[in-house]
Design a protein around this motif. Sequence first.
Motif, PDB file in Angstrom:
ATOM      1  N   MET A 287       0.828  -1.204   0.000  1.00 27.89           N
ATOM      2  CA  MET A 287       0.000   0.000   0.000  1.00 27.89           C
ATOM      3  C   MET A 287       0.866   1.258   0.000  1.00 27.89           C
ATOM      4  O   MET A 287       0.524   2.253  -0.647  1.00 27.89           O
ATOM      5  N   VAL A 288       1.979   1.202   0.722  1.00 29.86           N
ATOM      6  CA  VAL A 288       2.911   2.340   0.713  1.00 29.86           C
ATOM      7  C   VAL A 288       3.379   2.601  -0.715  1.00 29.86           C
ATOM      8  O   VAL A 288       3.409   3.747  -1.185  1.00 29.86           O
ATOM      9  N   GLU A 289       3.742   1.531  -1.413  1.00 31.54           N
ATOM     10  CA  GLU A 289       4.194   1.662  -2.799  1.00 31.54           C
ATOM     11  C   GLU A 289       3.093   2.279  -3.660  1.00 31.54           C
ATOM     12  O   GLU A 289       3.346   3.172  -4.483  1.00 31.54           O
ATOM     13  N   HIS A 290       1.860   1.796  -3.492  1.00 32.00           N
ATOM     14  CA  HIS A 290       0.736   2.300  -4.288  1.00 32.00           C
ATOM     15  C   HIS A 290       0.509   3.786  -4.026  1.00 32.00           C
ATOM     16  O   HIS A 290       0.303   4.581  -4.966  1.00 32.00           O
TER      17      HIS A 290
ATOM     18  N   PHE B  53      15.984  12.399   0.736  1.00 28.72           N
ATOM     19  CA  PHE B  53      15.264  11.310   1.391  1.00 28.72           C
ATOM     20  C   PHE B  53      13.979  10.946   0.644  1.00 28.72           C
ATOM     21  O   PHE B  53      13.603   9.770   0.575  1.00 28.72           O
ATOM     22  N   VAL B  54      13.305  11.942   0.075  1.00 28.05           N
ATOM     23  CA  VAL B  54      12.078  11.659  -0.674  1.00 28.05           C
ATOM     24  C   VAL B  54      12.400  10.784  -1.884  1.00 28.05           C
ATOM     25  O   VAL B  54      11.706   9.793  -2.151  1.00 28.05           O
ATOM     26  N   GLU B  55      13.439  11.125  -2.625  1.00 28.99           N
ATOM     27  CA  GLU B  55      13.839  10.315  -3.776  1.00 28.99           C
ATOM     28  C   GLU B  55      14.220   8.905  -3.345  1.00 28.99           C
ATOM     29  O   GLU B  55      13.906   7.918  -4.022  1.00 28.99           O
ATOM     30  N   PHE B  56      14.898   8.807  -2.200  1.00 28.32           N
ATOM     31  CA  PHE B  56      15.314   7.507  -1.695  1.00 28.32           C
ATOM     32  C   PHE B  56      14.096   6.636  -1.362  1.00 28.32           C
ATOM     33  O   PHE B  56      14.045   5.455  -1.697  1.00 28.32           O
ATOM     34  N   VAL B  57      13.084   7.251  -0.724  1.00 28.94           N
ATOM     35  CA  VAL B  57      11.880   6.512  -0.363  1.00 28.94           C
ATOM     36  C   VAL B  57      11.126   6.069  -1.616  1.00 28.94           C
ATOM     37  O   VAL B  57      10.677   4.924  -1.721  1.00 28.94           O
ATOM     38  N   LEU B  58      10.991   6.966  -2.576  1.00 35.97           N
ATOM     39  CA  LEU B  58      10.311   6.618  -3.826  1.00 35.97           C
ATOM     40  C   LEU B  58      11.039   5.491  -4.546  1.00 35.97           C
ATOM     41  O   LEU B  58      10.428   4.572  -5.087  1.00 35.97           O
TER      42      LEU B  58
ATOM     43  N   PHE C 281      10.528   2.091  -2.496  1.00 40.67           N
ATOM     44  CA  PHE C 281       9.206   1.470  -2.426  1.00 40.67           C
ATOM     45  C   PHE C 281       8.490   1.392  -3.768  1.00 40.67           C
ATOM     46  O   PHE C 281       7.619   0.544  -3.947  1.00 40.67           O
ATOM     47  N   ALA C 282       8.836   2.299  -4.689  1.00 42.27           N
ATOM     48  CA  ALA C 282       8.081   2.326  -5.940  1.00 42.27           C
ATOM     49  C   ALA C 282       8.969   2.406  -7.173  1.00 42.27           C
ATOM     50  O   ALA C 282       8.458   2.494  -8.279  1.00 42.27           O
TER      51      ALA C 282
ATOM     52  N   LEU D  84      14.877  -4.586  -3.579  1.00 41.60           N
ATOM     53  CA  LEU D  84      15.831  -4.650  -2.469  1.00 41.60           C
ATOM     54  C   LEU D  84      15.222  -4.177  -1.155  1.00 41.60           C
ATOM     55  O   LEU D  84      15.867  -4.281  -0.107  1.00 41.60           O
ATOM     56  N   ALA D  85      13.990  -3.645  -1.208  1.00 45.87           N
ATOM     57  CA  ALA D  85      13.412  -2.962  -0.041  1.00 45.87           C
ATOM     58  C   ALA D  85      13.367  -3.851   1.189  1.00 45.87           C
ATOM     59  O   ALA D  85      13.753  -3.430   2.286  1.00 45.87           O
TER      60      ALA D  85
END
Length: 502
Positions: A111-114, A193-198, A201-202, A208-209
């Motif tokens: 859901m986080v990815e979505h 950090f935003v780019e890293f999270v995206l 997860f997506a 690798l997550a």
Amino acid sequence: MGGIYVSGWACENQCGSRRVNCGLWRWFCQKCKTDICDKCHRRKVQRDRENGMRESPRSLELGTKFLDLCKDHQWEQVTEMLQKRPGLVNCEVEGRWSPLHYASRAGNPQMVEHLLKLSADATSFAGDGKTMRSCFLQPAFTIFNHYDANNIGVIDAMELGWVVKSVRPRITDAETQQLFASCDLNRNGEIDFVEFVLWLFAGGGKYLAQDILASAERIASGSVGVQALKLKGVLSKRAGLPPHVYETPEYSPMPQMAHHPPRGEKLLACTEYVQQLAPMLPGIILPEGCLEEVERIAQLRAEVLHSNDLSFEMICSVVMWTFDAVLATEEESFPKEKSFQYLMNQYVDQRDTEFFFAARGYFYYFMTALDLLPPAEGVVYQGIPKEHAAAVREILIPGTSLIWRSFTTALQLWGNMVAYEKGIILQITLLPRELRAKGVKYESKGRDISKLSALTGSSEVLLLPNIRLGVGPETVKKGIPVIELREMEEDTAITLNAEDFD
């Protein structure tokens, strides 16, 4: 600017445009170019609420219903509503969490990815002041912060390579560059950090997550709060060759001490053997608590490896070999010439029989551990300081071969060779593992010790004594002189009998 934002954000000029995130904690209106920080934005929201500026009751009812579904983890209904109203992905209702917060707290990476694919804001605050970092993304932030060497909120290609290498040790430089390109969304050469999270997860790193998030505790262990920048300096200098390595490039047999414990003696702990050797290592720096820290890190490595072959003391011997006093002090940096590894190598290079006898207990653990590790393969790097560059060029003549007599450290990531930008970098291609599969008795004298190293995520490969290398041409890579070396398929496994040291 209203107090309840079903679309997640409204421009302070009330121009009707939705925001875009332009970095951590900033907001930027694409229509009228308004640029404010998150703190100022929330003050404006509060003023608007006090002045009675609200969204319609229908919008409030819709946002509340949607967030209730998120809170109750009704993800199928949440997905259906998002298909009809994508703007709900950043729904904000006073005192409530965002959809991404609920999905994160529920530990639902799908859901986080979505939500992230729908442009959910990974930097927003919840109604109780919590951020994504304090929910499911805390491990991601732990990793990101650990490798942000300069503490500036971004990581570069080298630092992302360390993250990936910690869970995929055999990944190549080319593959890490591809992953960095997929992570650097705005193509500015840095990852926030935003780019890293995206990415995690997506994007290109989602496969690798699970491993990266699960390794957060392990990645933080072994550094004891020491900044990554200092550790990188230690590691980079460790991979530099001292002059004696290439000044005596002839073959000399090593004692076969693997699998041969000292005869008629009770085995001691690895750290006890180190204490016995310390008086023979002039100038060695072993701060108070150093050996306890070695054992602590070794225990962490043993818990991760779950190896039936490598004993704790064997693991401890490799940790000790790679240990630097900065891990125990957290403050000072020490010259590598006073490290355990460097001083031990002086005796190895001289093939000092008396020292090998005195160090037989330690070398039993150390050499057995290296023998049990599989051969490394691929390309590794070592450095030549600028002051030795001219002398090395005279020795490393294309078409010739040489032998290194002592243990030498190499690194699997080009980006880690930060200390040799003004010197020379040696690019070494190791023998492939397929040789043994084809029935050939030769195998690489490289051993991947990155999972056992005291420096977590180090990408270290240890080259064993008497490795034979063929010298190739000198090229230039990223503006740095590079000499290509290739490990040769030659049997140099002649050894002295263990009895010679009993």
